[in-house]
Design an enzyme around this catalytic site. Structure first.
Site, PDB file in Angstrom:
ATOM      1  N   GLU A  59      35.750 -28.496  37.817  1.00 50.01           N
ATOM      2  CA  GLU A  59      35.802 -28.669  39.280  1.00 50.01           C
ATOM      3  C   GLU A  59      34.493 -29.158  39.911  1.00 50.01           C
ATOM      4  O   GLU A  59      34.000 -28.559  40.864  1.00 50.01           O
ATOM      5  CB  GLU A  59      36.246 -27.359  39.937  1.00 50.01           C
ATOM      6  CG  GLU A  59      37.579 -26.865  39.412  1.00 50.01           C
ATOM      7  CD  GLU A  59      38.039 -25.543  40.036  1.00 50.01           C
ATOM      8  OE1 GLU A  59      37.282 -24.962  40.828  1.00 50.01           O
ATOM      9  OE2 GLU A  59      39.161 -25.116  39.727  1.00 50.01           O
ATOM     10  N   GLU A  82      46.460 -25.843  33.393  1.00 51.72           N
ATOM     11  CA  GLU A  82      46.655 -24.577  34.120  1.00 51.72           C
ATOM     12  C   GLU A  82      47.972 -24.634  34.889  1.00 51.72           C
ATOM     13  O   GLU A  82      48.052 -24.268  36.067  1.00 51.72           O
ATOM     14  CB  GLU A  82      45.483 -24.338  35.086  1.00 51.72           C
ATOM     15  CG  GLU A  82      44.135 -24.308  34.392  1.00 51.72           C
ATOM     16  CD  GLU A  82      42.966 -23.983  35.315  1.00 51.72           C
ATOM     17  OE1 GLU A  82      43.190 -23.500  36.443  1.00 51.72           O
ATOM     18  OE2 GLU A  82      41.823 -24.220  34.890  1.00 51.72           O
TER      19      GLU A  82
HETATM   20  C1  XIL Z   1      41.540 -17.889  38.286  1.00 50.98           C
HETATM   21  C2  XIL Z   1      42.058 -16.664  37.536  1.00 50.98           C
HETATM   22  O1  XIL Z   1      43.402 -16.895  37.182  1.00 50.98           O
HETATM   23  C3  XIL Z   1      41.931 -15.431  38.388  1.00 50.98           C
HETATM   24  O2  XIL Z   1      42.267 -14.270  37.638  1.00 50.98           O
HETATM   25  C4  XIL Z   1      40.496 -15.303  38.907  1.00 50.98           C
HETATM   26  O3  XIL Z   1      40.423 -14.225  39.808  1.00 50.98           O
HETATM   27  C5  XIL Z   1      40.061 -16.576  39.627  1.00 50.98           C
HETATM   28  O4  XIL Z   1      40.224 -17.683  38.755  1.00 50.98           O
HETATM   29  N1  XIL Z   1      41.082 -22.955  38.465  1.00 50.98           N
HETATM   30  C6  XIL Z   1      40.491 -22.515  37.310  1.00 50.98           C
HETATM   31  C7  XIL Z   1      40.750 -21.134  36.838  1.00 50.98           C
HETATM   32  O5  XIL Z   1      39.851 -23.302  36.614  1.00 50.98           O
HETATM   33  O6  XIL Z   1      39.662 -20.596  36.145  1.00 50.98           O
HETATM   34  C8  XIL Z   1      41.148 -20.230  37.966  1.00 50.98           C
HETATM   35  O7  XIL Z   1      41.536 -18.987  37.402  1.00 50.98           O
HETATM   36  C9  XIL Z   1      42.270 -20.831  38.779  1.00 50.98           C
HETATM   37  C10 XIL Z   1      41.850 -22.144  39.378  1.00 50.98           C
END
Ligand code: XIL
Length: 376
Positions: A160, A265
């Site tokens: 990101e 994701e």
């Molecule tokens: C999220 C997790 O799922 C949560 O448990 C945590 O509180 C915050 O992060 N993008 C990403 C992930 O790259 O690491 C994030 O994961 C969601 C958005």
């Protein structure tokens, strides 16, 4: 006693599911089609794993993970705030456990993530001096990437780094280290971890402006002669609004750079939202109208979710030569981070398995798409 039930499929495919009755008479799900097997010739299938899952606390979920997935991403435990809590302190316990779990179960690990502005340890956020910050940056990558070199299939080296318009996000890394920090991170990771693949990962990087910025960023790494093996499109989308055209265009453009394309994701959320994307620092106010499906998902939304997943996997299959992995952000709806973000305490339904780990209509649509696809 084993009973076999056929789930009738619209286009004639039947997927057998065996249920066995235990002594109490309730039926426990024993065997369903496996995502990783159905898509074996196409791409790997992954899930995010949370801490209780890594600790194998719940045998039902654990069994489902081993049955359905051949690659996993730690949801939180390899982020800097967990793995590197203090200047001179690393906490490798859970990551080591995950590596052992992966070896034991023939499951690959995508390590997430080396450099990200969120979930940074407090000490790092408070570093004022630029040289000290660079020392943190270098030591963090060198130490973590080296320890798991070859033990993990791959690294999300940087997560990101971009704004929605494709410019560089004004993160602590950009502010302290300047525009080249992404290339530097890949250079360090390539040296520390020569045996694992290196990826750039972001959300909304299928959107045209952000995609263009992502391409510029990754070209810069390639032009510097530094290794980058792939790009992750996070895939946090919304039911009925999955941007299929942008996704297809992105697969083509990223693959044309010689990179592996991954969906890293994946989840499709069903609850109201007033912004797009997955910035974990962005939040919305709690309000009952924002949580409409506490007592269950209406059938119309369930069907739309199933159809979105079906179309998505049909698109992935069409480009199976360019896509190397599809990872869901969680095993089941109970685990999903979308129950707590961007509004706390909601009941969300974004994944293929429900709160009891039972397959949802979307699961069967995805399996059906995989089984019906004509491979040469
Ligand atoms: C999220 C997790 O799922 C949560 O448990 C945590 O509180 C915050 O992060 N993008 C990403 C992930 O790259 O690491 C994030 O994961 C969601 C958005």
């Amino acid at each position: 006693m084993i009973r076999k039930i056929v789930f009738p499929m619209l286009c004639g495919t039947a997927i057998w599911i065996a249920f066995s009755s235990n002594k109490q008479g309730d039926s426990a799900q024993q065997q369903i089609a496996s995502l990783k097997d159905v898509f074996k010739k196409d791409f790997t299938i992954g899930t995010a794993m949370n801490t209780p899952q890594i600790e194998e606390k719940d045998p039902v979920t654990d069994k489902l993970i081993r049955q359905q997935f051949n690659v996993v991403t730690p949801e939180n435990i390899m982020k800097a705030e967990v793995i590197h809590p203090q200047w001179n302190e690393y906490n490798f316990d859970l990551a080591d456990k995950l590596v052992t779990y992966g070896k034991k179960n023939h499951i690959g690990i995508n390590a997430h993530t080396l450099i990200w502005h969120s979930q940074l340890p407090v000490f790092a956020r408070n570093i004022k001096n630029v040289d000290s910050f660079r020392t943190f940056f270098e030591e963090h990558i060198n130490t973590v990437a080296k320890r798991y070199d070859g033990q993990v299939v791959s690294w999300d080296v940087v997560n990101e780094a971009l704004n929605e318009d494709g410019t560089m996000r004004k993160s602590i890394f950009l502010n302290k280290l300047g525009d080249d920090f992404v290339t530097d991170a890949f250079r360090l990771a390539a040296k520390a971890s020569p045996k694992s693949e290196l990826y750039y990962n972001d959300y909304n990087n299928e959107q045209p402006a952000k995609r263009a910025g992502c391409i510029r960023l990754m070209k810069k790494i390639q032009d510097a002669g530094v290794r980058i093996d792939g790009v992750g499109i996070q895939g946090h989308w919304h039911v009925g609004k999955v941007p299929f055209k942008d996704i297809e265009e992105s697969i083509l453009q990223y693959a044309a750079m010689g990179l592996k394309v991954m969906f890293t994701e994946l989840d499709i959320e069903v609850l109201p939202r007033n912004f797009q994307g997955a910035d974990v620092n962005q939040r919305m106010r709690e309000d009952p109208s924002m949580n409409p499906y506490v007592n269950g998902l209406p059938d119309s939304v369930q069907q739309q979710l199933a159809s979105d997943y079906e179309n998505l996997f049909k698109l992935f299959l069409k480009h199976r030569d360019k896509i190397s992995r599809v990872t869901f952000w969680g095993v089941n709806d109970a685990q999903s981070w979308l129950n707590g973000w961007p509004v706390r305490g909601r009941t969300n339904y974004p994944l293929l398995f429900d709160r009891e780990n039972k397959p949802k209509p979307a699961f069967f649509k995805v399996i059906e798409a995989g089984m019906n696809f004509k491979r040469n």
